[in-house]
Design a protein around this motif. Structure first.
Motif, PDB file in Angstrom:
ATOM      1  N   PHE A 158       0.815  -1.209   0.000  1.00  0.00           N
ATOM      2  CA  PHE A 158       0.000   0.000   0.000  1.00  0.00           C
ATOM      3  C   PHE A 158       0.853   1.266   0.000  1.00  0.00           C
ATOM      4  CE2 PHE A 158      -3.286  -2.946   1.684  1.00  0.00           C
ATOM      5  CZ  PHE A 158      -4.235  -2.718   0.700  1.00  0.00           C
ATOM      6  N   GLY A 159       2.048   1.180   0.570  1.00  0.00           N
ATOM      7  CA  GLY A 159       2.946   2.330   0.492  1.00  0.00           C
ATOM      8  C   GLY A 159       3.305   2.649  -0.941  1.00  0.00           C
ATOM      9  N   ASP A 160       3.468   1.616  -1.777  1.00  0.00           N
ATOM     10  CA  ASP A 160       3.762   1.839  -3.191  1.00  0.00           C
ATOM     11  C   ASP A 160       2.582   2.481  -3.908  1.00  0.00           C
ATOM     12  OD1 ASP A 160       5.702   1.252  -5.454  1.00  0.00           O
ATOM     13  OD2 ASP A 160       3.922   0.211  -6.198  1.00  0.00           O
ATOM     14  N   MET A 161       1.365   2.296  -3.372  1.00  0.00           N
ATOM     15  CA  MET A 161       0.182   2.919  -3.961  1.00  0.00           C
ATOM     16  C   MET A 161      -0.052   4.336  -3.438  1.00  0.00           C
ATOM     17  SD  MET A 161      -2.615  -0.161  -3.901  1.00  0.00           S
ATOM     18  CE  MET A 161      -2.260  -1.805  -4.500  1.00  0.00           C
ATOM     19  N   GLY A 162       0.790   4.791  -2.512  1.00  0.00           N
ATOM     20  CA  GLY A 162       0.648   6.146  -2.001  1.00  0.00           C
ATOM     21  C   GLY A 162      -0.134   6.273  -0.714  1.00  0.00           C
ATOM     22  N   PHE A 163      -0.323   5.169  -0.004  1.00  0.00           N
ATOM     23  CA  PHE A 163      -1.062   5.209   1.258  1.00  0.00           C
ATOM     24  C   PHE A 163      -0.111   5.503   2.424  1.00  0.00           C
ATOM     25  CE2 PHE A 163      -4.098   3.077  -1.351  1.00  0.00           C
ATOM     26  CZ  PHE A 163      -5.338   3.306  -0.779  1.00  0.00           C
ATOM     27  N   ALA A 164      -0.601   6.263   3.381  1.00  0.00           N
ATOM     28  CA  ALA A 164       0.110   6.498   4.630  1.00  0.00           C
ATOM     29  C   ALA A 164      -0.404   5.517   5.678  1.00  0.00           C
ATOM     30  CB  ALA A 164      -0.081   7.930   5.104  1.00  0.00           C
ATOM     31  N   ILE A 165       0.342   5.393   6.782  1.00  0.00           N
ATOM     32  CA  ILE A 165      -0.050   4.511   7.881  1.00  0.00           C
ATOM     33  C   ILE A 165      -0.596   5.360   9.021  1.00  0.00           C
ATOM     34  CG2 ILE A 165       0.741   2.818   9.570  1.00  0.00           C
ATOM     35  CD1 ILE A 165       2.885   1.994   7.612  1.00  0.00           C
ATOM     36  N   ALA A 166      -1.765   4.982   9.528  1.00  0.00           N
ATOM     37  CA  ALA A 166      -2.370   5.671  10.667  1.00  0.00           C
ATOM     38  C   ALA A 166      -2.542   4.671  11.806  1.00  0.00           C
ATOM     39  CB  ALA A 166      -3.723   6.262  10.282  1.00  0.00           C
ATOM     40  N   GLU A 167      -2.292   5.134  13.019  1.00  0.00           N
ATOM     41  CA  GLU A 167      -2.404   4.271  14.195  1.00  0.00           C
ATOM     42  C   GLU A 167      -3.210   4.973  15.278  1.00  0.00           C
ATOM     43  OE1 GLU A 167       1.569   1.567  14.258  1.00  0.00           O
ATOM     44  OE2 GLU A 167       1.853   3.659  14.834  1.00  0.00           O
ATOM     45  N   GLY A 168      -3.738   4.181  16.200  1.00  0.00           N
ATOM     46  CA  GLY A 168      -4.515   4.728  17.302  1.00  0.00           C
ATOM     47  C   GLY A 168      -4.425   3.827  18.514  1.00  0.00           C
ATOM     48  N   PRO A 169      -5.030   4.231  19.629  1.00  0.00           N
ATOM     49  CA  PRO A 169      -4.934   3.450  20.875  1.00  0.00           C
ATOM     50  C   PRO A 169      -5.781   2.185  20.835  1.00  0.00           C
ATOM     51  CG  PRO A 169      -6.387   5.319  21.182  1.00  0.00           C
ATOM     52  CD  PRO A 169      -5.801   5.476  19.807  1.00  0.00           C
ATOM     53  N   ASP A 170      -5.365   1.192  21.613  1.00  0.00           N
ATOM     54  CA  ASP A 170      -6.145  -0.041  21.716  1.00  0.00           C
ATOM     55  C   ASP A 170      -7.392   0.158  22.574  1.00  0.00           C
ATOM     56  OD1 ASP A 170      -3.964  -0.946  20.354  1.00  0.00           O
ATOM     57  OD2 ASP A 170      -3.550  -2.648  21.672  1.00  0.00           O
ATOM     58  N   VAL A 171      -7.304   1.039  23.567  1.00  0.00           N
ATOM     59  CA  VAL A 171      -8.451   1.341  24.426  1.00  0.00           C
ATOM     60  C   VAL A 171      -9.195   2.526  23.827  1.00  0.00           C
ATOM     61  CG1 VAL A 171      -9.194   2.023  26.730  1.00  0.00           C
ATOM     62  CG2 VAL A 171      -7.261   0.451  26.460  1.00  0.00           C
ATOM     63  N   GLU A 172     -10.471   2.320  23.501  1.00  0.00           N
ATOM     64  CA  GLU A 172     -11.240   3.334  22.798  1.00  0.00           C
ATOM     65  C   GLU A 172     -12.508   3.703  23.564  1.00  0.00           C
ATOM     66  OE1 GLU A 172     -11.056   5.405  20.678  1.00  0.00           O
ATOM     67  OE2 GLU A 172      -9.586   4.888  19.142  1.00  0.00           O
ATOM     68  N   THR A 173     -13.125   4.767  23.108  1.00  0.00           N
ATOM     69  CA  THR A 173     -14.428   5.158  23.637  1.00  0.00           C
ATOM     70  C   THR A 173     -15.528   4.491  22.832  1.00  0.00           C
ATOM     71  OG1 THR A 173     -14.604   7.103  22.204  1.00  0.00           O
ATOM     72  CG2 THR A 173     -13.473   7.387  24.319  1.00  0.00           C
ATOM     73  N   ASP A 174     -16.686   4.367  23.452  1.00  0.00           N
ATOM     74  CA  ASP A 174     -17.848   3.825  22.748  1.00  0.00           C
ATOM     75  C   ASP A 174     -18.209   4.704  21.554  1.00  0.00           C
ATOM     76  OD1 ASP A 174     -20.986   3.820  22.391  1.00  0.00           O
ATOM     77  OD2 ASP A 174     -20.465   1.880  23.269  1.00  0.00           O
ATOM     78  N   ASP A 175     -17.994   5.984  21.698  1.00  0.00           N
ATOM     79  CA  ASP A 175     -18.350   6.928  20.629  1.00  0.00           C
ATOM     80  C   ASP A 175     -17.520   6.674  19.374  1.00  0.00           C
ATOM     81  OD1 ASP A 175     -19.631   9.396  19.591  1.00  0.00           O
ATOM     82  OD2 ASP A 175     -17.572  10.168  19.673  1.00  0.00           O
ATOM     83  N   LEU A 176     -16.211   6.512  19.535  1.00  0.00           N
ATOM     84  CA  LEU A 176     -15.354   6.325  18.366  1.00  0.00           C
ATOM     85  C   LEU A 176     -15.439   4.913  17.814  1.00  0.00           C
ATOM     86  CD1 LEU A 176     -12.138   8.257  19.487  1.00  0.00           C
ATOM     87  CD2 LEU A 176     -13.878   9.002  17.860  1.00  0.00           C
ATOM     88  N   ASN A 177     -15.649   3.928  18.666  1.00  0.00           N
ATOM     89  CA  ASN A 177     -15.691   2.537  18.218  1.00  0.00           C
ATOM     90  C   ASN A 177     -17.037   2.168  17.595  1.00  0.00           C
ATOM     91  OD1 ASN A 177     -13.967  -0.131  18.569  1.00  0.00           O
ATOM     92  ND2 ASN A 177     -16.095  -0.705  18.981  1.00  0.00           N
ATOM     93  N   PHE A 178     -18.112   2.808  18.056  1.00  0.00           N
ATOM     94  CA  PHE A 178     -19.437   2.440  17.575  1.00  0.00           C
ATOM     95  C   PHE A 178     -20.243   3.625  17.042  1.00  0.00           C
ATOM     96  CE2 PHE A 178     -18.941  -1.227  20.637  1.00  0.00           C
ATOM     97  CZ  PHE A 178     -18.880  -2.197  19.665  1.00  0.00           C
TER      98      PHE A 178
END
Length: 360
Positions: free
Chosen positions: A122-142
């Motif tokens: 995907f890097g060859d296709m021009g995509f960047a990598i995004a990361e986030g925390p393993d512990v999430e809020t209900d709002d962001l997860n659902f």
């Protein structure tokens, strides 16, 4: 004269039969030391008449010199013998192959290798990598992903919830990496092209499911993204990842709250002989889900669906690793068995590249 000759014979014989340098040193002290037998003869020279001293002196001094020479020669011979023995015992056979160092014996876990392979594609296709925390809020997860409170789709995820905090909010272990897409849309202006690899958690455990597993999701947001772009990206990914020249894919209608329309993707395969081969055969295997980003998700992230549109997809990293490398059971991925890792692992310096080969 007879006494001197006898003494010389006995001392030289003892020196010749000495087993080690310590025994030779004891003989030296016994003969030439302060109270030694030859030293005692040398002391008698002072009490002799000149004529006696002239006769005995050369004999006694000659005895001393011959004994000293014999001791030195024996010490040298014993030292050489000891050195030869040590060299023989410590000898390194340079004809044997050099033992591998840690950088050659160590192995990269298949999950880490597959993440690197996905990143390279995907890097060859021009995509960047995004990361986030393993512990999430209900709002962001659902909620922001179009899972209304009480929606039955929430029950499909077997979520690990934490105890409520002082505000009554229950955080959770993320059930997918889609919250990373939400976080990206909230802070980044389109166009957006990211992939989101990471750990996810669901209360499930068997031969093909574990409570913690790995997913990679992709997201494209701009003013003209469409299903044709999505199909091309997924087709190119499968050809590169499975290292085949041609691949046939089948897109089936499905349902995901965060995409509309939603599809599941099957890839052509052969199952002959109990072995799965892609790019041939007349069978199909489901490998991922995808679709156009739901307008509600765009609105929840502050994007106008009248202006922007996009598509997303998600797949299990553990699953595609099993398919590519022929691993029958998911559970050994997490058992830390060095024998399994030695068999399925990858050498540390064999970094995957599209030009050099992903799994070479």
């Amino acid at each position: 004269m007879t006494d001197i000759a006898t003494l010389e014979r006995d001392v030289l014989a003892a020196i010749d039969s000495a087993a080690d340098e310590a025994a030779v040193e004891d003989l030296r002290i016994g003969a030439l030391g302060k109270s030694g037998s030859i030293s005692a003869l040398l002391k008698t020279l002072g009490g002799m008449t000149p004529d006696e001293r002239k006769e005995k002196g050369p004999q006694i001094n000659g005895l001393r010199d011959r004994v000293q020479s014999a001791i030195a020669a024996r010490k040298e011979a014993l030292g050489e013998a000891a050195l030869e023995a040590r060299l023989a015992s410590e000898r390194v056979d340079v004809s044997l192959p050099v033992q591998d160092g840690p950088e050659a014996r160590g192995r990269i876990h298949p999950i880490s290798q597959v993440i690197d392979e996905i990143t390279a594609i995907f890097g060859d296709m021009g995509f960047a990598i995004a990361e986030g925390p393993d512990v999430e809020t209900d709002d962001l997860n659902f909620t922001k992903l179009n899972f209304p409170v009480g929606h039955p789709a929430r029950e499909m995820h077997d979520t690990f919830f934490f105890a409520p905090d002082e505000n009554g909010e229950r955080k959770l272990l993320r059930t997918h990496t889609s919250p990373v897409q939400v976080r990206t849309m909230l802070v980044q202006e389109p166009p957006i092209r990211v992939i989101c690899p990471g750990r996810t958690y669901r209360n499930d455990s068997d031969q093909t499911h574990t409570p913690m597993f790995h997913q990679v999701e992709g997201l494209v947001i701009d003013k003209s993204a469409n299903l044709g772009h999505l199909k091309w990206i997924l087709e190119e990914f499968c050809k590169s990842f499975f290292e085949i020249d041609d691949v046939k894919m089948r897109f089936r209608p499905s349902f995901f709250p965060f995409t509309e329309p939603s599809m599941e993707v099957d890839i052509q395969c052969s199952r002959k002989g109990g072995e799965i081969r892609f790019g041939e055969g007349d069978d199909w295997l489901e490998i991922l889900g995808c679709g156009m980003v739901h307008p509600n998700v765009l609105r929840n992230c502050g994007l106008d669906p009248e202006v922007y549109q996009g598509f997303a997809w998600g797949m299990g990293i553990d699953r595609i690793a099993m398919l590519k490398y022929g691993m029958p059971d998911l559970r050994p991925f997490f058992e830390a068995d060095v024998r399994w890792l030695a068999h399925y692992g990858f050498r540390p310096l064999d970094l995957p590249t599209l030009t050099g080969g992903l799994s070479s």
